[in-house]
Motif scaffolding. Structure first.
Motif: not given
Length: 370
Positions: A44-57
């Protein structure tokens, strides 16, 4: 495995090491268990940032990394508006299953905060997912607006999340008691209201009950309300950029430009969001829940279809004339009721259109295969 679960708990994972969900658990918990069993090599990993180019988890409080998203979450060039719904695409607060830094599944949400997106076509915009508390932040300066707070509460409570109204800049005014009196109706609805100095760590201890380990809270409010200042004080460091507000109207610039989930020293997680100027209902909100005082009065009216204008025996008008019901609150109730009804109609049309498109897509070609 114990240390892995401890790291996950620090970013809101609902289970401790060795714990399992009991029989009869909510649907979302059972779905999590089934998806994890279907992807035994994932974590499991949690989405901590959402950008136009993708996600940081993140899979721990200090362990973040970018992931490749599934094709169905991406918006190809020339995509048709509304093709990718918020149910299909992750947002900040979502939990993913990840293998080799590739997302393989989106775990179902147990709560959402969303609004209708701007534009002619009906769309919903996800603000945050899997949160326990929403702090509706409003400054005790020219930003203070009970009607806007009511609008926020309407959107928040529809997502199955506990709202708390946080009045910042309590150190800059002598009218805290007047502001609390203007929100007295919220007490009857069991909505907590707290006045704080967002720069003072001692003052914001009043928010501690909602920031316990494993809990996730999200900050919403207009630009300049003090969300980023509150975040910095909770963190104990100046992480989020802040700026002064205009003296003319106490409005701030958008110092927060994207949603971000941040682990706090208390063990809770906080999602900071950019200021929102447009708060359109999705059509799924419950106006009666948010205006239970008005609804209770309306039930006592002489006529079932009373419009609360000049009808004889109108209890609502009598309450307004007697000073027992704020006329501005009642006007806001009527306005929001009409907005929700209109949005509900657009939502129903949208769902019917999608269902029709799905049926047409499955219909066999009457001329046979080519």
């Amino acid at each position: 495995m114990t240390s892995e679960f401890a790291a996950l708990q620090a970013i809101g994972w609902p289970l401790a090491a060795g714990e399992t969900w009991p029989a009869g658990a909510p649907d979302w918990q059972q779905a999590w268990r089934d998806l994890m069993a279907a992807h035994p090599q994932s974590r499991p990993a949690r989405v901590v940032e959402q950008h136009r180019s993708g996600y940081v988890v993140a899979d721990g409080p200090d362990q973040t990394f970018p992931v490749e998203s599934l094709p169905e979450w991406q918006r190809p060039s020339g995509f048709r508006k509304g093709t990718v719904t918020i149910e299909q695409r992750p947002g900040v607060g979502d939990w993913l299953l990840v293998e080799s830094r590739k997302a393989v599944a989106l775990l179902p949400r147990h709560s959402t905060i969303k609004r209708a997106a701007a534009g002619e076509h009906y769309q919903q915009q996800l603000i945050a997912a899997n949160v326990d508390t929403v702090f509706v932040v409003c400054g005790l300066d020219a930003d203070f607006n009970p009607r806007r707070i009511e609008r926020y509460l309407l959107l928040v409570r529809g997502g199955g999340v506990e709202p708390v109204v946080v009045l910042t800049k309590a150190d800059q005014t002598q009218d805290v008691s007047d502001a609390l009196a203007a929100l007295v109706e919220l007490a009857a609805q069991e909505v907590a209201v707290r006045a704080v100095n967002a720069k003072d760590a001692q003052s914001i201890l009043t928010l501690a009950p909602w920031l316990q380990p494993g809990r996730t809270a999200v900050l919403v409010g207009s630009s300049g309300a003090g969300k980023s200042t509150l975040t910095n004080t909770l963190l104990g460091v100046e992480r989020m950029k802040t700026s002064a507000v205009r003296e003319s109207d106490s409005r701030g610039r958008h110092t927060t430009t994207y949603r971000a989930l941040i682990p706090l020293p208390s063990g809770a997680c906080l999602i900071d969001t950019p200021g929102m100027r447009e708060l359109k209902p999705t059509g799924e909100e419950d106006v009666a829940e948010n205006f239970s005082d008005v609804e209770a009065l309306a039930e006592q009216c002489k006529f079932r279809d009373c419009r609360h204008e000049r009808e004889p025996g109108c209890v609502v008008r009598a309450a307004i004339e007697a000073g027992k019901l704020d006329p501005q609150r009642f006007a806001n109730y009527l306005k929001l009721r009409d907005e929700v009804a209109g949005a509900a109609g657009r939502l129903a049309n949208r769902r019917a259109q999608k269902a029709d498109e799905k049926v047409q897509g499955k219909a066999p070609n009457k001329y046979g295969k080519r």
